[in-house]
Design a protein around this motif. Structure first.
Motif, PDB file in Angstrom:
ATOM      1  N   ILE A  85       0.729   5.429   2.703  1.00 56.51           N
ATOM      2  CA  ILE A  85       0.483   4.091   3.071  1.00 56.51           C
ATOM      3  C   ILE A  85       1.507   3.840   4.222  1.00 56.51           C
ATOM      4  CG2 ILE A  85       0.667   1.556   2.595  1.00 56.51           C
ATOM      5  CD1 ILE A  85      -0.703   2.155   0.156  1.00 56.51           C
ATOM      6  N   LYS A  86       2.404   4.542   3.862  1.00 56.38           N
ATOM      7  CA  LYS A  86       3.997   4.358   4.834  1.00 56.38           C
ATOM      8  C   LYS A  86       3.482   5.263   5.748  1.00 56.38           C
ATOM      9  CE  LYS A  86       8.703   5.325   5.022  1.00 56.38           C
ATOM     10  NZ  LYS A  86       9.820   5.878   3.960  1.00 56.38           N
ATOM     11  N   PHE A  87       2.855   6.330   6.050  1.00 56.08           N
ATOM     12  CA  PHE A  87       2.632   7.598   6.817  1.00 56.08           C
ATOM     13  C   PHE A  87       1.263   6.755   8.519  1.00 56.08           C
ATOM     14  CE2 PHE A  87      -0.020  10.533   9.550  1.00 56.08           C
ATOM     15  CZ  PHE A  87       1.317  11.455   9.242  1.00 56.08           C
ATOM     16  N   LEU A  88       0.206   5.870   7.404  1.00 56.98           N
ATOM     17  CA  LEU A  88      -0.467   4.831   8.216  1.00 56.98           C
ATOM     18  C   LEU A  88       0.904   3.893   9.430  1.00 56.98           C
ATOM     19  CD1 LEU A  88      -2.955   4.196   6.072  1.00 56.98           C
ATOM     20  CD2 LEU A  88      -3.007   6.082   7.876  1.00 56.98           C
ATOM     21  N   ASP A  89       2.220   3.452   8.676  1.00 54.69           N
ATOM     22  CA  ASP A  89       2.540   2.748  10.214  1.00 54.69           C
ATOM     23  C   ASP A  89       2.501   1.440   9.943  1.00 54.69           C
ATOM     24  OD1 ASP A  89       5.755   2.476  10.826  1.00 54.69           O
ATOM     25  OD2 ASP A  89       4.440   3.105  12.391  1.00 54.69           O
ATOM     26  N   GLY A  90       1.240   0.584   9.274  1.00 58.28           N
ATOM     27  CA  GLY A  90       1.645  -0.624   9.352  1.00 58.28           C
ATOM     28  C   GLY A  90      -0.018  -0.613   9.924  1.00 58.28           C
ATOM     29  N   LYS A  91      -0.814   0.441  10.401  1.00 60.66           N
ATOM     30  CA  LYS A  91      -1.830   0.250  11.289  1.00 60.66           C
ATOM     31  C   LYS A  91      -2.439   0.112  10.512  1.00 60.66           C
ATOM     32  CE  LYS A  91      -0.161   2.536  15.214  1.00 60.66           C
ATOM     33  NZ  LYS A  91       1.204   2.836  14.437  1.00 60.66           N
ATOM     34  N   PRO A  92      -3.828  -0.719  10.886  1.00 60.11           N
ATOM     35  CA  PRO A  92      -5.020  -1.396  10.861  1.00 60.11           C
ATOM     36  C   PRO A  92      -5.433  -0.886  10.113  1.00 60.11           C
ATOM     37  CG  PRO A  92      -5.281  -2.625  12.651  1.00 60.11           C
ATOM     38  CD  PRO A  92      -3.912  -1.815  12.441  1.00 60.11           C
ATOM     39  N   VAL A  93      -5.969   0.813   9.386  1.00 62.78           N
ATOM     40  CA  VAL A  93      -6.387   1.657   9.772  1.00 62.78           C
ATOM     41  C   VAL A  93      -7.555   1.442   8.318  1.00 62.78           C
ATOM     42  CG1 VAL A  93      -6.981   4.160   9.279  1.00 62.78           C
ATOM     43  CG2 VAL A  93      -5.452   3.010  11.291  1.00 62.78           C
ATOM     44  N   ALA A  94      -7.002   1.572   7.585  1.00 63.67           N
ATOM     45  CA  ALA A  94      -7.061   0.847   5.924  1.00 63.67           C
ATOM     46  C   ALA A  94      -5.818   0.813   5.265  1.00 63.67           C
ATOM     47  CB  ALA A  94      -7.671   2.958   5.171  1.00 63.67           C
ATOM     48  N   SER A  95      -6.838  -0.041   4.385  1.00 62.55           N
ATOM     49  CA  SER A  95      -6.044  -1.323   3.082  1.00 62.55           C
ATOM     50  C   SER A  95      -5.429   0.063   2.896  1.00 62.55           C
ATOM     51  CB  SER A  95      -6.938  -2.717   2.326  1.00 62.55           C
ATOM     52  OG  SER A  95      -7.936  -1.871   1.296  1.00 62.55           O
ATOM     53  N   LYS A  96      -4.719  -0.704   1.175  1.00 62.68           N
ATOM     54  CA  LYS A  96      -3.987   0.272   0.089  1.00 62.68           C
ATOM     55  C   LYS A  96      -5.018   0.507  -1.073  1.00 62.68           C
ATOM     56  CE  LYS A  96      -0.671  -0.491  -3.435  1.00 62.68           C
ATOM     57  NZ  LYS A  96       0.120  -1.707  -3.955  1.00 62.68           N
ATOM     58  N   ASN A  97      -5.961  -0.735  -1.178  1.00 63.65           N
ATOM     59  CA  ASN A  97      -7.085  -0.186  -2.137  1.00 63.65           C
ATOM     60  C   ASN A  97      -7.671   0.966  -1.724  1.00 63.65           C
ATOM     61  OD1 ASN A  97      -6.359  -2.342  -3.647  1.00 63.65           O
ATOM     62  ND2 ASN A  97      -7.793  -4.084  -3.309  1.00 63.65           N
ATOM     63  N   THR A  98      -8.498   0.872   0.015  1.00 63.16           N
ATOM     64  CA  THR A  98      -9.136   1.999   0.060  1.00 63.16           C
ATOM     65  C   THR A  98      -8.270   3.179   0.150  1.00 63.16           C
ATOM     66  OG1 THR A  98      -9.862   0.239   2.241  1.00 63.16           O
ATOM     67  CG2 THR A  98     -10.496   2.844   2.582  1.00 63.16           C
ATOM     68  N   VAL A  99      -7.331   3.154   0.902  1.00 63.91           N
ATOM     69  CA  VAL A  99      -6.156   4.354   0.319  1.00 63.91           C
ATOM     70  C   VAL A  99      -6.451   4.869  -0.834  1.00 63.91           C
ATOM     71  CG1 VAL A  99      -3.862   5.429   0.711  1.00 63.91           C
ATOM     72  CG2 VAL A  99      -4.713   4.019   2.882  1.00 63.91           C
ATOM     73  N   LEU A 100      -6.173   4.300  -1.961  1.00 60.09           N
ATOM     74  CA  LEU A 100      -5.939   4.450  -3.168  1.00 60.09           C
ATOM     75  C   LEU A 100      -7.704   4.915  -3.806  1.00 60.09           C
ATOM     76  CD1 LEU A 100      -4.396   1.693  -4.847  1.00 60.09           C
ATOM     77  CD2 LEU A 100      -2.958   4.063  -4.419  1.00 60.09           C
ATOM     78  N   ALA A 101      -8.710   4.332  -3.001  1.00 56.41           N
ATOM     79  CA  ALA A 101      -9.638   5.037  -3.715  1.00 56.41           C
ATOM     80  C   ALA A 101      -9.795   6.520  -2.775  1.00 56.41           C
ATOM     81  CB  ALA A 101     -10.934   4.081  -3.111  1.00 56.41           C
ATOM     82  N   PHE A 102      -9.462   6.506  -1.838  1.00 55.46           N
ATOM     83  CA  PHE A 102      -9.699   7.812  -1.171  1.00 55.46           C
ATOM     84  C   PHE A 102      -8.983   8.914  -1.070  1.00 55.46           C
ATOM     85  CE2 PHE A 102      -7.696  10.556   2.298  1.00 55.46           C
ATOM     86  CZ  PHE A 102      -8.852  11.417   3.002  1.00 55.46           C
ATOM     87  N   LEU A 103      -8.122   9.085  -2.396  1.00 58.62           N
ATOM     88  CA  LEU A 103      -6.879   9.829  -2.612  1.00 58.62           C
ATOM     89  C   LEU A 103      -7.828  10.196  -3.947  1.00 58.62           C
ATOM     90  CD1 LEU A 103      -3.271   9.247  -2.134  1.00 58.62           C
ATOM     91  CD2 LEU A 103      -4.547  10.756  -1.235  1.00 58.62           C
ATOM     92  N   MET A 104      -8.760   9.165  -4.166  1.00 59.65           N
ATOM     93  CA  MET A 104      -9.548   9.503  -5.959  1.00 59.65           C
ATOM     94  C   MET A 104     -10.943  10.101  -5.041  1.00 59.65           C
ATOM     95  SD  MET A 104      -7.295   8.575  -8.533  1.00 59.65           S
ATOM     96  CE  MET A 104      -6.205   8.622  -7.532  1.00 59.65           C
ATOM     97  N   GLU A 105     -11.109   9.870  -4.210  1.00 57.87           N
ATOM     98  CA  GLU A 105     -12.980  10.863  -3.488  1.00 57.87           C
ATOM     99  C   GLU A 105     -12.254  12.167  -4.150  1.00 57.87           C
ATOM    100  OE1 GLU A 105     -14.276   8.278  -0.775  1.00 57.87           O
ATOM    101  OE2 GLU A 105     -15.611   7.354  -2.091  1.00 57.87           O
ATOM    102  N   MET A 106     -10.985  12.310  -3.320  1.00 58.03           N
ATOM    103  CA  MET A 106     -10.292  13.810  -2.905  1.00 58.03           C
ATOM    104  C   MET A 106     -10.274  14.499  -3.723  1.00 58.03           C
ATOM    105  SD  MET A 106      -7.749  13.245   0.529  1.00 58.03           S
ATOM    106  CE  MET A 106      -7.951  14.920   1.115  1.00 58.03           C
ATOM    107  N   ARG A 107      -9.295  13.805  -5.020  1.00 59.37           N
ATOM    108  CA  ARG A 107      -9.594  14.744  -6.165  1.00 59.37           C
ATOM    109  C   ARG A 107     -11.172  15.054  -6.751  1.00 59.37           C
ATOM    110  NH1 ARG A 107      -6.087  12.593 -11.723  1.00 59.37           N
ATOM    111  NH2 ARG A 107      -6.260  14.480 -12.656  1.00 59.37           N
ATOM    112  N   HIS A 108     -12.006  14.249  -7.032  1.00 58.53           N
ATOM    113  CA  HIS A 108     -12.726  13.966  -7.325  1.00 58.53           C
ATOM    114  C   HIS A 108     -14.033  15.291  -6.875  1.00 58.53           C
ATOM    115  CE1 HIS A 108     -17.048  12.857  -9.004  1.00 58.53           C
ATOM    116  NE2 HIS A 108     -17.598  13.329  -8.304  1.00 58.53           N
TER     117      HIS A 108
END
Length: 306
Positions: A85-108
């Motif tokens: 989330i910090k890496f995105l530097d406030g850019k409106p690329v993805a919400s916090k929830n989207t980032v969390l879901a993304f990492l869970m999918e990456m692990r899955h």
């Protein structure tokens, strides 16, 4: 110094997107890269589908940047939800929830593995060997294409140094994040790349134009069937039909008869916008490679910007 060594030691040139788009061999290099990317999608559709929209592309590049920086320097911030989330530097690329879901999918999907930390409340990950291999393939495709465009030796440089991608990729990821028009593209590009596997669909369409010059008239690309495209990239036929229908309603593509009946035409505006949009990515890649090469040879993060 041998001739081969001299070529590898030559500093790669970094280009702006507009410089690349204006170069005579850019459509040829782009077409080469697109063909290779599409072949990978056909070979490993599940893996490519996961990053075949622009949001997941940015998130995956950001995640790999954190991973590689930690590999090179264990004191650097690793891949965690908060660091991503910090890496995105406030850019409106993805919400916090989207980032969390993304990492869970990456692990899955085994793109990353969880690693233990001293803080049980914190979740940390590292990329798997397969993910690193896929990132190297992705880089190699684009380095070969850039070499085709200007006669450089970026790919040879990468092959000569296994850690080259570790240095260049984080730079590339940050440059892509700074390129707002990339992750928030114009409407005619967004119609494709903000949907599941839409990047591969627009790649497929424009690849049929190949390296030819474009004018003001629609370009005949032969028969294009949404059903065949859906099968080729293992995506829903309903989704593909809807994607083509939306593009048709916006004047980006047209058919001689109904959708999938007769020859298909692609608007020159779509091809021009697509090439300039892709040039942003190639520009970032050229700058990242120049940066890594300079760091490799001099220890300084300088680059030759043309």
């Amino acid at each position: 110094m041998s001739g081969a060594a001299a070529v590898i030691d030559a500093t790669p040139i970094a280009y702006s997107a507009h410089q690349l788009a204006a170069m005579g061999r850019f459509p040829i290099g782009l077409s080469q890269a697109v063909e290779e990317l599409l072949e990978i999608h056909r070979t490993i559709p599940r893996e490519v589908r996961y990053v075949a929209d622009v949001q997941k592309f940015i998130l995956s590049q950001a995640a790999m940047a954190l991973h590689y920086e930690h590999v090179l320097d264990p004191t650097a911030a690793g891949l965690t939800p908060s660091h991503l989330i910090k890496f995105l530097d406030g850019k409106p690329v993805a919400s916090k929830n989207t980032v969390l879901a993304f990492l869970m999918e990456m692990r899955h999907y085994r793109f990353v593995d969880a690693i233990e930390t001293s803080d049980r409340r914190s979740r940390a990950f590292r990329a798997t060997e397969r993910t690193e291999e896929l990132m190297r393939i992705y880089f190699d495709i684009h380095l070969r294409a850039l070499d085709t465009i200007d006669g450089g030796a970026r790919h040879a440089l990468s092959l000569a140094d296994p850690s080259f991608v570790h240095i260049a990729q984080p730079r590339f990821a940050r440059l892509m994040l700074l390129a707002e028009t990339w992750w928030s593209p114009p409407k005619n590009i967004a119609a494709f790349v903000k949907s599941d596997s839409g990047s591969s669909v627009v790649h497929d369409l424009v690849s049929r134009v190949a390296g030819q010059e474009i004018g003001n008239d629609p370009i005949n690309v032969g028969r294009v069937s949404p059903t065949e495209v859906a099968k080729r990239y293992v995506v829903s036929q309903t989704h593909t039909v809807r994607l083509f229908a939306k593009a048709r309603s916006e004047g980006l593509i047209s058919w001689e008869k109904n959708i999938s009946r007769g020859d298909c035409w692609v608007s020159p505006q779509l091809v021009s916008a697509y090439r300039l949009w892709q040039a942003m990515k190639f520009s970032a890649m050229s700058e990242a490679v120049a940066y890594a090469a300079a760091l490799r040879t001099t220890g300084r993060a300088s680059a030759h910007i043309k």
